[in-house]
Design an enzyme around this catalytic site. Sequence first.
Site, PDB file in Angstrom:
ATOM      1  N   GLU A  65      26.072  94.271  80.721  1.00 25.06           N
ATOM      2  CA  GLU A  65      25.056  93.678  81.728  1.00 25.06           C
ATOM      3  C   GLU A  65      24.189  94.283  82.615  1.00 25.06           C
ATOM      4  O   GLU A  65      23.880  93.976  84.051  1.00 25.06           O
ATOM      5  CB  GLU A  65      26.453  93.289  82.871  1.00 25.06           C
ATOM      6  CG  GLU A  65      27.495  92.122  82.399  1.00 25.06           C
ATOM      7  CD  GLU A  65      28.546  91.801  83.564  1.00 25.06           C
ATOM      8  OE1 GLU A  65      29.014  90.974  83.191  1.00 25.06           O
ATOM      9  OE2 GLU A  65      29.053  92.613  84.127  1.00 25.06           O
TER      10      GLU A  65
HETATM   11  N1  IFG Z   1      32.801  91.633  82.771  1.00 22.37           N
HETATM   12  C1  IFG Z   1      31.843  93.106  83.607  1.00 22.37           C
HETATM   13  C2  IFG Z   1      32.792  93.954  84.517  1.00 22.37           C
HETATM   14  C3  IFG Z   1      34.280  93.365  85.535  1.00 22.37           C
HETATM   15  C4  IFG Z   1      34.421  91.991  84.329  1.00 22.37           C
HETATM   16  C5  IFG Z   1      35.742  90.755  84.890  1.00 22.37           C
HETATM   17  C6  IFG Z   1      32.701  94.177  81.747  1.00 22.37           C
HETATM   18  C7  IFG Z   1      32.451  95.733  80.484  1.00 22.37           C
HETATM   19  C8  IFG Z   1      33.472  91.165  83.697  1.00 22.37           C
HETATM   20  N2  IFG Z   1      32.037  94.221  82.634  1.00 22.37           N
HETATM   21  O1  IFG Z   1      33.736  93.847  81.448  1.00 22.37           O
HETATM   22  O2  IFG Z   1      32.049  94.773  85.517  1.00 22.37           O
HETATM   23  O3  IFG Z   1      33.546  92.465  85.994  1.00 22.37           O
HETATM   24  O4  IFG Z   1      36.179  90.609  83.840  1.00 22.37           O
END
Ligand code: IFG
Length: 537
Positions: free
Chosen positions: A341
């Site tokens: 992200e």
């Molecule tokens: N995606 C984000 C996390 C967390 C997650 C919550 C990953 C690798 C959504 N990154 O999962 O930091 O916010 O479900």
Amino acid sequence: MRRRLLAPAVLLLATALGCTEADPGASGPPPALPAAEPEVRPLGRIVPLPASVKPGGAPYALTAATRVGASGHPGVRAVAEQLAAHLRPATGFRLPVVADPAADLALALDPAAAALGDEGYELRSAPGRLTLTARTPAGLYRGVQTVRQQLPADIERTTVRHRSWKIAGGTVRDVPRFPYRGAMLDVARHFFTVDEVKAYVDRVALYKYNVLHLHLSDDQGWRIAVASRPRLTAVGAAAEVGGGPGGFYTREQYRELVRYAAARHIEVVPEIDLPGHTNAALVSYPELTCDGKAPEPHTGIDTGFSSLCAEKEETYAFAADVLGEIAALTPGRFLHIGGDEADSTAPADYRAMTDRFQPLVARHGKKVMAWHQLAVDGVPAPGTLIQYWGLDRTPGAEKEKVAEAVRAGAGVVLSPADRAYLDMKYADDTPLGLRWAGTVSVRRSYEWDPGAYLPGVPESSVAGVEAPLWTETLSTPEHLDTMAFPRLPGLAELGWSPAGGRDWDTYRVRLGEQAHRWDALGIAWYRSPEVPWPAGR
Ligand code: IFG
């Protein structure tokens, strides 16, 4: 769909034996299990399902005269002491640990048992004698979890129960399917104390997990002291989602967590998420931003807005300080550098930074682990473990980038968010958790095959599975329990048990029976309507 109804008594009996006739697609809740556990648990009716079970002969019984034998390698005595410590409170038996290999409850190493590998074990149970054999102390420790689960759930209680303590007769010969079976805990969104993390380690150890991935830094908080960067905790640890006090682990506390996990043959994988998810670091050291301005502390749950600055040399000095210190505190093989992200990082900058971060990991003798964006937007160093967290609906081109990285020598750990993310709501009415990946029922979390999940990624390149527990909406140990149970054991089974010989209908009976143990352990589990629970629970 019309359900074929059997007489309730027959159905109850059939269910108890794990061969329910109930239609697997039936919408209504499955019939309840018997209120009480069997006095002697059938051999192998545990979670994860062992590789090979040969029931036979009369049970072994723990008695007041039982002695725990620990012979050979010093590592055996440590496991024997842990086993005895598990068994003493509820039985009230002295259970001395002795060096006598003829003791009735005997643990021993067999260095020649190559087929048992690093974590396999063999358990032989018969009247007056139970032996646990493995090639390594870790294998003995996994076998101890089987001994625990073959005993009545009362064994987990902390006060004496006057009852029989039998283990069904026969042989269990067990080895894991995958070498990497991880549980991730996000201590950045909400901070959890050392004792709370230890309690989670105890829970995952019972299901033969062997990795604890700690998500130690994010936008909301920095959770581990770095001596050369004191503001990371002096400033960056003071917040968490919702505005709570946050917190952090001192170096000594992190060492204690590593030691506690290691005693349970669980390897700690620390994660410092870079270059995104870095708001707490930027608040602490504004010179790390491109414009030199410190952002506000973040107590919300949105993501993708923070980034380190590729053109500043401070960025690489920072990464070197942080990764160097954490590598020195971590005996495990991996440093997880995140990589997910980085929506506010230009692709060229992402590539430039990750190209320079990875050698910092190798310099300290560690291997890189990262979320699968490193394979999509960067170039993983050889031997990197790519952690895939996509969804069924993730575009094929993104999955193909992971397959390319695998062909170039990377390994894969599977954490598909719409299967393995324990912070996903079970269903629309689940109060806790998120649902950006959709709801993840107990059945959906269990019914997939890590060995055949990613196109172009053969089972031989799959290191294993990991169950992430993100804590945007979770702030207490009870919250963790409710989202982890009953899905955490199923992911353990996907990582440990052979691909064949198991299915949802038989698994869910073994799972439902675990509720006796969860109650004895004080676990605040979610009573999913998909699972047949013991009557009255
Ligand atoms: N995606 C984000 C996390 C967390 C997650 C919550 C990953 C690798 C959504 N990154 O999962 O930091 O916010 O479900």
